[in-house]
Design an enzyme around this catalytic site. Structure first.
Site, PDB file in Angstrom:
ATOM      1  N   TYR A  63       0.852  -1.193   0.000  1.00  0.00           N
ATOM      2  CA  TYR A  63       0.000   0.000   0.000  1.00  0.00           C
ATOM      3  C   TYR A  63       0.890   1.246   0.000  1.00  0.00           C
ATOM      4  CZ  TYR A  63      -3.790  -3.152   1.585  1.00  0.00           C
ATOM      5  OH  TYR A  63      -4.704  -4.161   1.706  1.00  0.00           O
ATOM      6  N   HIS A 132      -0.659 -12.103   1.285  1.00  0.00           N
ATOM      7  CA  HIS A 132      -1.659 -11.244   0.634  1.00  0.00           C
ATOM      8  C   HIS A 132      -2.403 -11.998  -0.473  1.00  0.00           C
ATOM      9  CE1 HIS A 132      -2.252  -6.654  -0.206  1.00  0.00           C
ATOM     10  NE2 HIS A 132      -3.377  -7.304  -0.280  1.00  0.00           N
ATOM     11  N   SER A 211     -13.014  -4.557   2.287  1.00  0.00           N
ATOM     12  CA  SER A 211     -13.986  -3.797   1.486  1.00  0.00           C
ATOM     13  C   SER A 211     -15.424  -4.092   1.935  1.00  0.00           C
ATOM     14  CB  SER A 211     -13.805  -4.079  -0.011  1.00  0.00           C
ATOM     15  OG  SER A 211     -12.484  -3.794  -0.425  1.00  0.00           O
ATOM     16  N   PRO A 212     -15.712  -4.006   3.242  1.00  0.00           N
ATOM     17  CA  PRO A 212     -17.059  -4.325   3.726  1.00  0.00           C
ATOM     18  C   PRO A 212     -18.105  -3.299   3.295  1.00  0.00           C
ATOM     19  CG  PRO A 212     -15.745  -3.399   5.507  1.00  0.00           C
ATOM     20  CD  PRO A 212     -14.812  -3.597   4.342  1.00  0.00           C
ATOM     21  N   LEU A 213     -17.623  -2.135   2.823  1.00  0.00           N
ATOM     22  CA  LEU A 213     -18.538  -1.103   2.318  1.00  0.00           C
ATOM     23  C   LEU A 213     -18.518  -1.086   0.788  1.00  0.00           C
ATOM     24  CD1 LEU A 213     -17.506   1.708   4.847  1.00  0.00           C
ATOM     25  CD2 LEU A 213     -19.453   0.138   5.010  1.00  0.00           C
ATOM     26  N   GLY A 214     -18.098  -2.197   0.194  1.00  0.00           N
ATOM     27  CA  GLY A 214     -18.064  -2.267  -1.269  1.00  0.00           C
ATOM     28  C   GLY A 214     -17.197  -1.175  -1.875  1.00  0.00           C
ATOM     29  N   ARG A 215     -16.097  -0.836  -1.188  1.00  0.00           N
ATOM     30  CA  ARG A 215     -15.172   0.227  -1.617  1.00  0.00           C
ATOM     31  C   ARG A 215     -15.883   1.579  -1.659  1.00  0.00           C
ATOM     32  NH1 ARG A 215     -13.339  -4.524  -4.000  1.00  0.00           N
ATOM     33  NH2 ARG A 215     -11.100  -4.806  -3.789  1.00  0.00           N
ATOM     34  N   GLY A 216     -16.852   1.720  -0.803  1.00  0.00           N
ATOM     35  CA  GLY A 216     -17.564   2.997  -0.679  1.00  0.00           C
ATOM     36  C   GLY A 216     -18.921   2.994  -1.352  1.00  0.00           C
ATOM     37  N   GLY A 220     -23.767   4.647  -0.441  1.00  0.00           N
ATOM     38  CA  GLY A 220     -24.702   5.493  -1.176  1.00  0.00           C
ATOM     39  C   GLY A 220     -24.029   6.569  -2.007  1.00  0.00           C
TER      40      GLY A 220
END
Ligand SMILES: NC(=O)c1ccc[n+]([C@@H]2O[C@H](COP(=O)([O-])OP(=O)(O)OC[C@H]3O[C@@H](n4cnc5c(N)ncnc54)[C@H](OP(=O)(O)O)[C@@H]3O)[C@@H](O)[C@H]2O)c1
Length: 327
Positions: A63, A132, A211-216, A220
């Site tokens: 990263y 990884h 990515s639990p928020l689907g990468r944002g 919404g």
């Protein structure tokens, strides 16, 4: 900024690790992939996370081509006894070859990679060290064997794997106990539920959904026309012009549940993971990534939000309807 009190539940890391906060923090975006960052706000977010009961801080050697580990070093030095620092090896990209996305699992590569990470992080020992990505070219016995030697040498405390199959997890665990398995898991990406989660539950391995928020996307935000050249999401199929609109119609169902409950879509997405984990008997520590204190507070609060059966049923069909593969 005021901070509401949150009683962060705790989850055991692996079968013999410490009890850690049920939500971790993904630090990747603080250095790369999601556009411009505000360093001071990122640092403040790290400090606030500790106050909120977050223990697990997630980085990787690739990263920012090492910059993310270096960025975390002062924070780690200040909070060493209160946090669990997780990093990863495997990708060969480096400042000299930033576009080399090859993967190396050879013991000699692992031995060199861990020393580089220890130096950048400024620590004597890495708490959780992940492979990884795995490639078949190197037998699991060799790479897990090399990782196990790092534990014996005192350079690493616990071992983790990322994005492996159930059979790879079982085979690795037979060589040396695996404490954590990190894979993408969210309302939109549920592949690991079939085989990987049952194996992890049986072996006492903690699931760390990335990515639990689907990468944002699940929050919404439409990102329409907003993804800059330094934002990797512009190349991700779910964010493409042809798929984004259809996917945002699915996100609207998450928004409906959120507004009926007076919570945010991000909180619905995280509460869904906790509910699904209870159903599947999985020990789970999601690592949503954020660089902002207000979002961190919002996300951390979701660790105690319980979704109803009706709300879970409304979210059930979304993964099958999402357009574009996860990357
Ligand atoms: N093992 C692997 O292969 C792998 C792959 C990908 C990621 N990861 C790890 O998993 C972590 C999390 O995944 P991720 O960062 O890809 O995706 P994510 O957590 O699903 O989403 C992060 C995005 O959501 C935004 N966000 C966070 N909370 C929000 C909220 N409450 N409201 C609105 N927007 C919000 C963030 O923006 P701001 O930062 O601007 O708030 C960022 O753009 C990474 O940091 C990394 O450590 C691992």
């Amino acid at each position: 900024m005021t901070s509401q009190m949150i009683t962060m539940p705790k989850v055991q890391l692996g079968h013999d690790g410490p009890m850690i906060g049920a939500q971790g923090l993904g630090c990747m975006g603080m250095s790369e992939f999601y556009g411009q960052t505000d360093e001071a706000e990122s640092r403040a977010t790290l400090e606030r996370a500790v106050e909120l009961g977050i223990s697990l801080f997630d980085t990787a050697d690739m990263y920012g081509l090492g910059a993310n580990e270096e960025f975390l070093a002062p924070f780690i030095a200040k909070n060493r006894d209160n946090i669990v620092i997780a990093t990863k090896f495997g990708y060969t990209r480096s400042p000299e070859n930033p576009n080399d996305w090859s993967i190396d699992n050879r013991p000699e590569f692992i031995r060199a990679a861990v020393d580089r990470s220890l130096k950048r992080l400024g620590v004597d020992v890495i708490d959780l060290y992940y492979m990884h990505r795995r490639i078949d070219a190197v037998p699991l016995e060799e790479s897990i064997g090399a990782m196990a030697e790092l534990v014996t040498a005192g350079k690493v405390r616990w071992l983790g794997l990322s994005a492996v199959s159930a059979s790879e997890l079982r085979a690795a665990h037979a060589i040396h106990p695996i404490a954590a398995l990190q894979s993408e898991w969210s309302i939109f990406t549920r592949d690991i539920e079939k085989d990987v989660i049952p194996a992890a539950s049986e072996l006492g391995v903690t699931i760390v959904p990335y990515s639990p928020l689907g990468r944002g996307m699940l929050t919404g935000q439409t990102f329409a026309g907003a993804l800059t050249d330094d934002d990797a999401r512009q190349n991700f199929p779910r964010f493409s012009a042809e798929n984004r609109e259809a996917n945002m119609q699915l996100v609207a169902r998450i928004e409906d549940i959120a507004s009926a409950r007076g919570i945010t879509p991000a909180q619905v997405a995280l509460a869904w993971l906790y509910a699904q984990s209870r159903k599947l008997n999985a020990k789970t520590v999601p690592i949503p990534g954020t660089r902002k204190r207000n979002r961190l507070q919002e996300n951390a609060s979701a660790a105690t939000i319980i979704l109803s059966d009706e709300e879970m049923a409304a979210l059930e069909p979304l993964a099958d309807a999402v357009r574009g593969i996860a990357v």
